[in-house]
Design a protein around this motif. Structure first.
Motif, PDB file in Angstrom:
ATOM      1  N   ASN A 180       0.761  -1.024  -0.066  1.00  0.00           N
ATOM      2  CA  ASN A 180       0.135   0.078   0.044  1.00  0.00           C
ATOM      3  C   ASN A 180       0.927   1.355   0.000  1.00  0.00           C
ATOM      4  O   ASN A 180       0.601   2.471  -0.652  1.00  0.00           O
ATOM      5  CB  ASN A 180      -0.938   0.055   1.263  1.00  0.00           C
ATOM      6  N   ILE A 181       1.967   1.268   0.881  1.00  0.00           N
ATOM      7  CA  ILE A 181       2.810   2.327   0.768  1.00  0.00           C
ATOM      8  C   ILE A 181       3.777   2.706  -0.609  1.00  0.00           C
ATOM      9  O   ILE A 181       3.650   3.748  -1.022  1.00  0.00           O
ATOM     10  CB  ILE A 181       3.878   2.236   2.022  1.00  0.00           C
ATOM     11  N   ALA A 182       4.015   1.647  -1.227  1.00  0.00           N
ATOM     12  CA  ALA A 182       4.622   1.700  -2.530  1.00  0.00           C
ATOM     13  C   ALA A 182       3.628   2.037  -3.474  1.00  0.00           C
ATOM     14  O   ALA A 182       3.973   3.076  -4.156  1.00  0.00           O
ATOM     15  CB  ALA A 182       5.071   0.290  -3.027  1.00  0.00           C
ATOM     16  N   ALA A 183       2.245   1.704  -3.382  1.00  0.00           N
ATOM     17  CA  ALA A 183       1.254   2.217  -4.259  1.00  0.00           C
ATOM     18  C   ALA A 183       1.100   3.927  -4.025  1.00  0.00           C
ATOM     19  O   ALA A 183       0.861   4.470  -5.079  1.00  0.00           O
ATOM     20  CB  ALA A 183      -0.035   1.387  -4.136  1.00  0.00           C
ATOM     21  N   VAL A 184       0.955   4.229  -2.888  1.00  0.00           N
ATOM     22  CA  VAL A 184       0.848   5.820  -2.534  1.00  0.00           C
ATOM     23  C   VAL A 184       1.711   6.416  -3.116  1.00  0.00           C
ATOM     24  O   VAL A 184       1.699   7.593  -3.932  1.00  0.00           O
ATOM     25  CB  VAL A 184       0.632   5.931  -0.901  1.00  0.00           C
ATOM     26  N   SER A 185       3.240   5.931  -2.886  1.00  0.00           N
ATOM     27  CA  SER A 185       4.424   6.637  -3.486  1.00  0.00           C
ATOM     28  C   SER A 185       4.258   6.705  -4.972  1.00  0.00           C
ATOM     29  O   SER A 185       4.605   7.776  -5.673  1.00  0.00           O
ATOM     30  CB  SER A 185       5.622   5.832  -3.199  1.00  0.00           C
ATOM     31  N   GLU A 186       4.201   5.637  -5.617  1.00  0.00           N
ATOM     32  CA  GLU A 186       3.988   5.544  -7.254  1.00  0.00           C
ATOM     33  C   GLU A 186       2.810   6.690  -7.817  1.00  0.00           C
ATOM     34  O   GLU A 186       3.183   7.400  -8.341  1.00  0.00           O
ATOM     35  CB  GLU A 186       3.641   4.042  -7.448  1.00  0.00           C
ATOM     36  N   ALA A 187       1.707   6.517  -7.056  1.00  0.00           N
ATOM     37  CA  ALA A 187       0.590   7.279  -7.475  1.00  0.00           C
ATOM     38  C   ALA A 187       1.030   8.839  -7.284  1.00  0.00           C
ATOM     39  O   ALA A 187       0.652   9.696  -8.088  1.00  0.00           O
ATOM     40  CB  ALA A 187      -0.623   7.051  -6.627  1.00  0.00           C
ATOM     41  N   LEU A 188       1.557   9.213  -6.459  1.00  0.00           N
ATOM     42  CA  LEU A 188       1.839  10.741  -5.823  1.00  0.00           C
ATOM     43  C   LEU A 188       2.924  11.088  -6.724  1.00  0.00           C
ATOM     44  O   LEU A 188       2.851  12.262  -7.233  1.00  0.00           O
ATOM     45  CB  LEU A 188       2.125  10.872  -4.413  1.00  0.00           C
ATOM     46  N   MET A 189       3.752  10.387  -7.201  1.00  0.00           N
ATOM     47  CA  MET A 189       4.980  10.620  -8.078  1.00  0.00           C
ATOM     48  C   MET A 189       4.279  10.780  -9.362  1.00  0.00           C
ATOM     49  O   MET A 189       4.807  11.970 -10.052  1.00  0.00           O
ATOM     50  CB  MET A 189       6.026   9.568  -8.104  1.00  0.00           C
ATOM     51  N   LEU A 190       3.501   9.691  -9.802  1.00  0.00           N
ATOM     52  CA  LEU A 190       2.682  10.230 -11.089  1.00  0.00           C
ATOM     53  C   LEU A 190       1.942  11.405 -11.139  1.00  0.00           C
ATOM     54  O   LEU A 190       2.438  12.253 -12.123  1.00  0.00           O
ATOM     55  CB  LEU A 190       1.877   8.892 -11.395  1.00  0.00           C
ATOM     56  N   ALA A 191       1.320  11.821 -10.133  1.00  0.00           N
ATOM     57  CA  ALA A 191       0.509  13.096 -10.111  1.00  0.00           C
ATOM     58  C   ALA A 191       1.462  14.265 -10.233  1.00  0.00           C
ATOM     59  O   ALA A 191       1.375  15.291 -11.010  1.00  0.00           O
ATOM     60  CB  ALA A 191      -0.136  13.076  -8.794  1.00  0.00           C
ATOM     61  N   SER A 192       2.373  14.274  -9.443  1.00  0.00           N
ATOM     62  CA  SER A 192       3.409  15.149  -9.439  1.00  0.00           C
ATOM     63  C   SER A 192       4.173  15.572 -10.784  1.00  0.00           C
ATOM     64  O   SER A 192       4.376  16.582 -11.145  1.00  0.00           O
ATOM     65  CB  SER A 192       4.504  14.829  -8.270  1.00  0.00           C
ATOM     66  N   ARG A 193       4.693  14.476 -11.232  1.00  0.00           N
ATOM     67  CA  ARG A 193       5.363  14.488 -12.565  1.00  0.00           C
ATOM     68  C   ARG A 193       4.349  14.766 -13.838  1.00  0.00           C
ATOM     69  O   ARG A 193       4.742  15.427 -14.854  1.00  0.00           O
ATOM     70  CB  ARG A 193       6.046  13.310 -13.069  1.00  0.00           C
ATOM     71  N   ALA A 194       2.951  14.852 -13.529  1.00  0.00           N
ATOM     72  CA  ALA A 194       2.068  15.230 -14.574  1.00  0.00           C
ATOM     73  C   ALA A 194       1.573  16.505 -14.192  1.00  0.00           C
ATOM     74  O   ALA A 194       0.700  17.007 -14.997  1.00  0.00           O
ATOM     75  CB  ALA A 194       1.046  14.211 -14.493  1.00  0.00           C
ATOM     76  N   GLY A 195       2.222  17.254 -13.460  1.00  0.00           N
ATOM     77  CA  GLY A 195       1.825  18.567 -13.032  1.00  0.00           C
ATOM     78  C   GLY A 195       0.541  18.855 -12.106  1.00  0.00           C
ATOM     79  O   GLY A 195       0.332  20.068 -12.142  1.00  0.00           O
ATOM     80  N   VAL A 196       0.187  17.783 -11.273  1.00  0.00           N
ATOM     81  CA  VAL A 196      -0.985  18.108 -10.582  1.00  0.00           C
ATOM     82  C   VAL A 196      -0.408  17.754  -9.034  1.00  0.00           C
ATOM     83  O   VAL A 196       0.254  17.034  -8.879  1.00  0.00           O
ATOM     84  CB  VAL A 196      -2.162  16.886 -10.688  1.00  0.00           C
ATOM     85  N   ASP A 197      -0.865  18.938  -8.487  1.00  0.00           N
ATOM     86  CA  ASP A 197      -0.412  18.911  -7.079  1.00  0.00           C
ATOM     87  C   ASP A 197      -0.932  17.795  -6.088  1.00  0.00           C
ATOM     88  O   ASP A 197      -1.904  17.407  -5.979  1.00  0.00           O
ATOM     89  CB  ASP A 197      -0.870  20.219  -6.196  1.00  0.00           C
ATOM     90  N   PRO A 198       0.204  17.052  -5.582  1.00  0.00           N
ATOM     91  CA  PRO A 198      -0.121  15.796  -4.892  1.00  0.00           C
ATOM     92  C   PRO A 198      -0.836  16.054  -3.700  1.00  0.00           C
ATOM     93  O   PRO A 198      -1.488  14.969  -3.300  1.00  0.00           O
ATOM     94  CB  PRO A 198       1.483  15.215  -4.806  1.00  0.00           C
ATOM     95  N   LYS A 199      -0.508  17.044  -3.347  1.00  0.00           N
ATOM     96  CA  LYS A 199      -1.383  17.544  -1.847  1.00  0.00           C
ATOM     97  C   LYS A 199      -2.895  17.584  -2.192  1.00  0.00           C
ATOM     98  O   LYS A 199      -3.898  17.091  -1.421  1.00  0.00           O
ATOM     99  CB  LYS A 199      -1.060  18.673  -1.385  1.00  0.00           C
ATOM    100  N   LEU A 200      -3.253  18.177  -3.412  1.00  0.00           N
ATOM    101  CA  LEU A 200      -4.502  18.193  -3.978  1.00  0.00           C
ATOM    102  C   LEU A 200      -5.260  16.580  -4.340  1.00  0.00           C
ATOM    103  O   LEU A 200      -6.337  16.154  -3.800  1.00  0.00           O
ATOM    104  CB  LEU A 200      -4.949  19.174  -4.924  1.00  0.00           C
ATOM    105  N   VAL A 201      -4.400  15.833  -4.838  1.00  0.00           N
ATOM    106  CA  VAL A 201      -4.568  14.351  -5.094  1.00  0.00           C
ATOM    107  C   VAL A 201      -5.118  13.810  -3.708  1.00  0.00           C
ATOM    108  O   VAL A 201      -6.001  13.215  -3.833  1.00  0.00           O
ATOM    109  CB  VAL A 201      -3.389  13.833  -5.861  1.00  0.00           C
ATOM    110  N   PHE A 202      -4.161  14.108  -2.942  1.00  0.00           N
ATOM    111  CA  PHE A 202      -4.590  13.326  -1.345  1.00  0.00           C
ATOM    112  C   PHE A 202      -5.833  13.536  -0.768  1.00  0.00           C
ATOM    113  O   PHE A 202      -6.587  12.901  -0.484  1.00  0.00           O
ATOM    114  CB  PHE A 202      -3.265  13.747  -0.461  1.00  0.00           C
ATOM    115  N   GLU A 203      -5.920  15.165  -0.810  1.00  0.00           N
ATOM    116  CA  GLU A 203      -7.511  15.618  -0.505  1.00  0.00           C
ATOM    117  C   GLU A 203      -8.490  15.083  -1.292  1.00  0.00           C
ATOM    118  O   GLU A 203      -9.342  14.717  -0.583  1.00  0.00           O
ATOM    119  CB  GLU A 203      -7.468  17.069  -0.528  1.00  0.00           C
TER     120      GLU A 203
END
Ligand code: NAD
Length: 295
Positions: A180-203
């Motif tokens: 689960n932690i690996a999946a969260v890391s992978e997903a937040l990195m994808l968002a970040s590199r795609a230009g979407v604020d990972p904080k907003l993705v989390f919320e």
């Protein structure tokens, strides 16, 4: 009641504190003098060895890193079994290999000492507020006898089966948490590199199907780049190694756990073994060449 407690690290200290707060007398031992001092300041009494501790109590709790430490503390020179008496109870709350629990249980039984394995989930915050999830293996009668003591440290204590079943349950827990932690890391990195604020993705996603206790606890740490443990990478490597060994023993393939252990071992080689396991995010930062939280 007088309770013995051995292993006064991140988890052991607050667990002792909860036993003290409930009015029990606690006699403690650790190989690190400084850790003993800290719990003596809370009201515990120090013993000079596991043997001396066991002589003074009928119940000993251990909260140690891994199988070799539990073997040493229970079966080693000046260990618990040298001081324990027939009829005493050992509650091992460490996360160790289920097979080792069974072997140590057999040695205890030779001396008439009852043993259960009772590892926990919830980490330091839940150890502090006494709301750990406790998973127990061993004799059901012994579980029933110690249930009230366990519930001073946890909000649930579930009987899972024979000796070792608590640690098998804990391995299942650690696979789910690690992946689960690996999946969260992978997903937040994808968002970040795609230009979407990972904080907003989390919320945005935490209330939906992707929401989890892991997401709520670990995403904020990744977003702040704060990897203060918590639960250390090196301890999680230990749990996944125990899971792989157990999987081989029962012919149960673990492709996801195998992948996550590779990531964690890479972090260990980079000197991050003492970081919180949320530092899996650093592995993604390394292989993608960018960081998750850009501010
Ligand atoms: P830790 O490394 O902080 O503490 C372990 C303690 O055991 C240390 O104080 C060490 O000096 C002591 N010790 C080691 N060998 C000893 C021996 N032979 N005799 C006496 N003392 C000895 O580890 P921790 O984070 O408190 O974890 C303890 C156990 O709980 C581990 O099995 C871990 O996997 C499990 N666990 C930890 C967490 C967490 O978030 N930290 C969560 C759930 C489960």
């Amino acid at each position: 009641m007088i309770i013995g407690f051995i292993g006064l690290g991140i988890m052991g200290k607050p667990m002792v504190n909860n036993l003290l707060k409930a009015g029990h007398q606690v006699i403690v031992f650790d190989i690190i003098e400084e850790n003993i001092k800290e719990v003596v300041e809370l009201g515990a009494v120090a013993a000079s060895s596991g043997k001396e501790l066991a002589k003074q109590v009928n119940m000993v709790i251990t909260m140690l890193p891994n199988s070799p430490h539990v073997r040493e503390a229970v079966l080693g020179k000046d260990g618990i079994l040298e001081g324990a008496k027939a009829g005493d109870t050992l509650i091992d709350m460490s996360s160790i290999a289920p097979l080792e629990s069974q072997k140590i249980h057999s040695k205890c039984a030779e001396k008439g000492v009852k043993m259960i394995d009772a590892p926990v989930s919830g980490g330091e915050p839940k150890a502090i507020d006494g709301s750990l999830s406790i998973m127990v293996g061993g004799d059901k009668d012994v579980f029933d006898q110690v249930y009230d003591i366990l519930m001073l440290m946890g909000s649930s204590a579930v009987y899972c089966g024979n000796i070792g079943a608590g640690n098998t349950t804990k391995l299942a827990n650690q696979i789910i948490v690690g992946v689960n932690i690996a999946a969260v890391s992978e997903a937040l990195m994808l968002a970040s590199r795609a230009g979407v604020d990972p904080k907003l993705v989390f919320e945005a996603i935490r209330g939906g199907l992707a929401g989890s206790t892991v997401l709520d606890a670990k995403a904020p740490m990744m977003l702040q780049g704060n990897y203060q443990p918590g639960f250390k990478i090196d301890l999680h490597i230990k749990d996944l190694e125990n899971a792989l060994e157990t999987g081989q023993g029962v012919d149960s393939p673990l492709p996801l756990a195998s992948q996550v252990i590779e990531m964690m071992e890479d972090l260990h080689r980079d000197g991050c073994g003492q970081d919180d396991h949320s530092a899996l995010a650093k592995y993604y930062e390394k292989i993608s060449g960018s960081i998750i939280a850009k501010e």
